[in-house]
Enzyme design. Sequence first.
Site, short mmCIF file in Angstrom:
data_model
loop_
_atom_site.label_atom_id
_atom_site.label_comp_id
_atom_site.label_asym_id
_atom_site.label_seq_id
_atom_site.Cartn_x
_atom_site.Cartn_y
_atom_site.Cartn_z
CG ASP A 185 24.30 -82.33 30.79
OD1 ASP A 185 23.43 -81.67 30.15
OD2 ASP A 185 24.08 -82.77 31.81
CD GLU A 190 22.25 -76.20 27.74
OE1 GLU A 190 21.40 -77.29 27.41
OE2 GLU A 190 22.90 -76.21 28.40
#
Length: 928
Positions: free
Chosen positions: A512, A515
Site C-alpha cells: 500500500d 505512489e
Amino acid sequence: MKSYQKLTTAVPQPAACRVEEEGAAPTPAGRGKLAPWWVGSGLLVAAVLLSTVTVWVLRQVSRGWPGPMLPPKCLLVPESHRFDCYPEQHVVVTQELCENRGCCFIETPPPAAGKRGVPWCFYPPDFPSYTLESLNQTALGMVGLLVRREKAYYPHDIMKLRLDVKFETDTRLHIKITDAANPRYEVPLEVPRVMKKAENPIYSLDFSRDPFGVLLRRRATGTVLLNTTVAPLIFADQFLQISTSLPSRFLYGLGEHRGTLLHNLDWNTLTLWARDVAPTESFNLYGAHPFYLLMEQGGDAHGVFLLNSNAMEVALQPAPALTWRTIGGVLDFYIFLGPDPNMVIQQYQQVIGFPAMPPLWALGFHLCRWGYGSSNETWQTVRAMRNYEIPQDAQWNDIDYMDGYRDFTFDPQKFASLPSLVEDLHKHGQHYVMILDPGISSTNPHGSYWPFDEALRRGLFLNTTQGQPLIGQVWPGFTAFADFSNPDTHQWWLENLQHFHAHVPFDGLWIDMNEPSNFMDGSEDGCPQGELDSPPYTPAVLGDSLFAKTVCASAKQKASVHYNLHNLYGLMEAKATASALIQIRGKRPFIISRSTFPSQGRYSGHWLGDNRSQWKDMYYSIPGLLSFSLFSIPLVGADICGFSGSTSEELCTRWMQLGAFYPFARNHNTQNEKAQDPTVFSPAARTAMKNVLLTRYSLLPFLYTLFYRAHVQGDTVARPLFFEFPQDVATLGLDRQFLWGRSLLVTPVLEPGVDSVTGYVPRGVWYDFYTGSSVNSSGEMMKMSAPLDHINLHVWEGTVLPTQKPGTTSKVTRGNPLRLIVALSQSATAWGDLFWDDGESLDTLEQGSYSYLVFNVTQNIFTSIVLHTSSEATEVTIGTVSIFGVQEQPSKVLLNGQEKPFSYLDNQVLTVSDLGLSLSQGFSLRWL
C-alpha cells in the site's frame, strides 16, 4: 504527390508522402502555406464554416468590436477542432498571453462549473511545427529526421528529432520520436526485440512532410486511425505534445481514474500521475496507464500505448481528437490493430508482458478490516466465519497489526497471538496476508530498528539533491523511502521479509501507500527550487504540484530522478516483492498493490483503493475493474461493502453479490466503523452472502481457467460486453454489467429499495445459470427479478462451464466432484475448456505438471478430450453433466456406449449424475 480526402466532413486531409508497404522510398510532398488539417474541399463544409464566421462577426459587431479583426485563418477553425495552445491550469488566458504564443484567441461561453470548455487560445493552421527532412529505409521499417526551424513557446526546444518506425508485426506498429543528438530518459521496461519486418501488415502508413504528421489507416476499411497533422508537434526538454484525430468517440482506458468505462470526449482532460487520494471523479488516482482502446465504426478496434512514465495528461475533445502531453522522456508509441478488442489487449500484452498465474487460493474470498485491534479479535472473526460455514480463503490485517506502524514488526501485546492465528489458518487450509508500506520509520534509536539502519548503511533510500535520505511522513511518523529502482534494495527487502516470515509465516502481501504517499508535500524540508520540482509546465495534477502529498520530483534514485520514476514506484516495489515471496515460499506469489503501471500484472493484482460505503461507489467499481482488465491486471476488485463510512445491510448484501464476481474478492473496511463481514448481519442477509460466495466457489474451475488463458495468451477475465459483441453498438457504453470470459453475464443490482434489475441481453440464447431456463434475445433491455437474495447470472449459448461442488475453502472445493454445465447453441453445439494443476506451484506449465481438457458438443454428443494430463487430475472426478437447451426429451443416454440414467425437465435441461469419471480420462456422452 498524393491528395487526401476528408477524414470527416469537417476535417479535410493533407497532401502527404505515402510509405509503400514494400518499403519503396516516398515521393516528395509539396510544402503548403497552411497546415493541412483544415485546408481542403467540399462546398458544404465551406458553406457551413462561412455561415458560422458570418454569424460570429455580426455578433461581435453588434456588441461593439473590442479589438482588431481576427485573421480568417482563426475564424475558419471549428470549435470542436480547436487544439489548446494555453493548457496551463489556473491561468486566466488573455488575448495578449495567447498571441504572445502565436496562437488564435476567441472567447466562447464559459462551461459549467468544474468543466473545461472550448479553448479560447488555440493553434492557428500555420503554427510552426517540424518538417520531415529525410526518410530512409531500415531492415525493420524506416528512420527519419524531423527539423523545427522556429522555436515554440516552452524552453529548451529540441530542434532536431529522430523518427524511428518499425513494422513489428502484421498487427503492431512502433513509432518512436526522440532527440536526434542526445540520449533522453526512457522507461526501463522490457519490450520485445523484433528481428524481422512485418510481411503483410493490416495497416498502411503515410506521412505529411511539412508540417510533419503521421497518417495510419486500416487496410481493410480505409479507416484513418491516427492523423497527427491536426495540431503541431512540440518537443521541448520538459514539454512534449502530439495530437491526433480519432475515428470515433468510443474511447476506453487511460487510467487510473474514476468514471464511466466509456470516456466523455467533451473537453475532458485525464491526468496520469500516481497519487494517494480516495477515488474521486476527475482526480488522478493511484496508477498510471497511458493506453487507450478505441472502437471503430463497424466493430473493429485498435489500441495505442505511449511508453512514457513522466507526468502526463491526455486531453480529449469532441472533434473527436486526443492530445498527449508529457513533461519528459520520449514519444514512444505502440499501435495495436486488433482487429477485435480481445486481440488488441492480447497484442498490448505481447509488448508489456502477460499477467502472472495466481495461486488458486487468491481467487477465494478474502476478509480484512483496519481496526480489528488485536489478533484475538481477528481470530474471532475467522472462527465466526467457520461457525456459519461461510467460504473464506484468506484473512488479512491492516496496519494496526504493526508495532508503532513500523514495517516488519507486530504489536507484542495486542497481536501477541498472531503467529498462532496464522498457524491455525494454515491448519484449516486458509492463508494470511498482511500490509506493508514503503515508508521506513527513521526516528528509532540507532541499532533498535534494523530495516532502517541497514538500508541507511547500504544507501538504499531515495535521496535529496544533497545526497541525504529524503525524509517524509507516513503512518509511523518521519520516514525514509526505499528505492526499488536499486537492485540492492530488492535484496534488503527480501532479507527483511525472511526475518519476519520466520515469526509470522504469511502467504501473501498487500503493498500500500506506494505512489509513494507522503503526508507532507515533498519532504520535511520542502523541495528545492528548480525545473524538476517546478517544471515549465505542470499537468493538471491534484494539488497543482508534482510533489503534492508525495516526495520531491528532484529526489535521486539509482535508475534516475524521481521526476522520471514516480509512476513506476509501485511497479518496482511489486517486482521486488514478487521475487522475495518466490524465494521465501517457493510458490506462486500473491500480491495486491495500490499503485500500478503497465506490466504490473506480471507481478501483482490491484484493488481500487479507499472507496466509500455508498451505492455510487459500488457502481463505479465495475468500470474500474473493466478498465484494469484492459490494462492487463486481471486480478482486480474493489473493497466490498466500501472502505470508509458505514454500510447498510442492503448495500452490503448487494455489494457482496457483486463482489463475489470481482476477480479479486475482498471485503474490507476502516477503523471506527461497525463491522461488515458476513457474520454480523441478520440471518437473511448472512445467508444471501453465504450463498453467493458458494456460487463463486462453485465457479472456481471456470475462473481459474480464465486466469490460465489470461496468463498464456492475454485473454481478459472480467470483460465488457462489447468485447464479445463489438458490432452491437448498444454494448459500447454498458458498464453496469460485465462478463466472466465470453460466457457468463453478471447483472447486479446497483440501486437501493428494488427487487428487480434491468439489464441488456445481447442477441442470442441465454440460459439462467441457476435453472437452465432459456431466453432468446433480439439484443434488448430486459427486466429481471432480483430479490435481495439473488444476483442474475446468465450463460451464453454455445459454451461449457466447468463448475464444482463448493466447499468453505478453495482447498476443500478442489477435492469435490465437478459439474459440467453445457449451454447449447441454437445449432446444438457448445465448446469449453478446463485448466487444472495443484493450484500453487511455480512453473507448472513449463514443467508439464498440469492437465488441460477441451469439451465439445456436436450432433448430440458431448466429448471430453484430454490434451495434457498430470497426476493432479487423477484426484478429482467429473460427477455431473447438465445440458441446457435439449429441445426434446431423449429416449436414452449413453456414456462411452453404456446406457446411463438421466433426468429431463420441462425447461429443457438434461442432467446425467453419478458419473464418477476421472478428470484424466476422456469420455463421450450421447443422447438419443
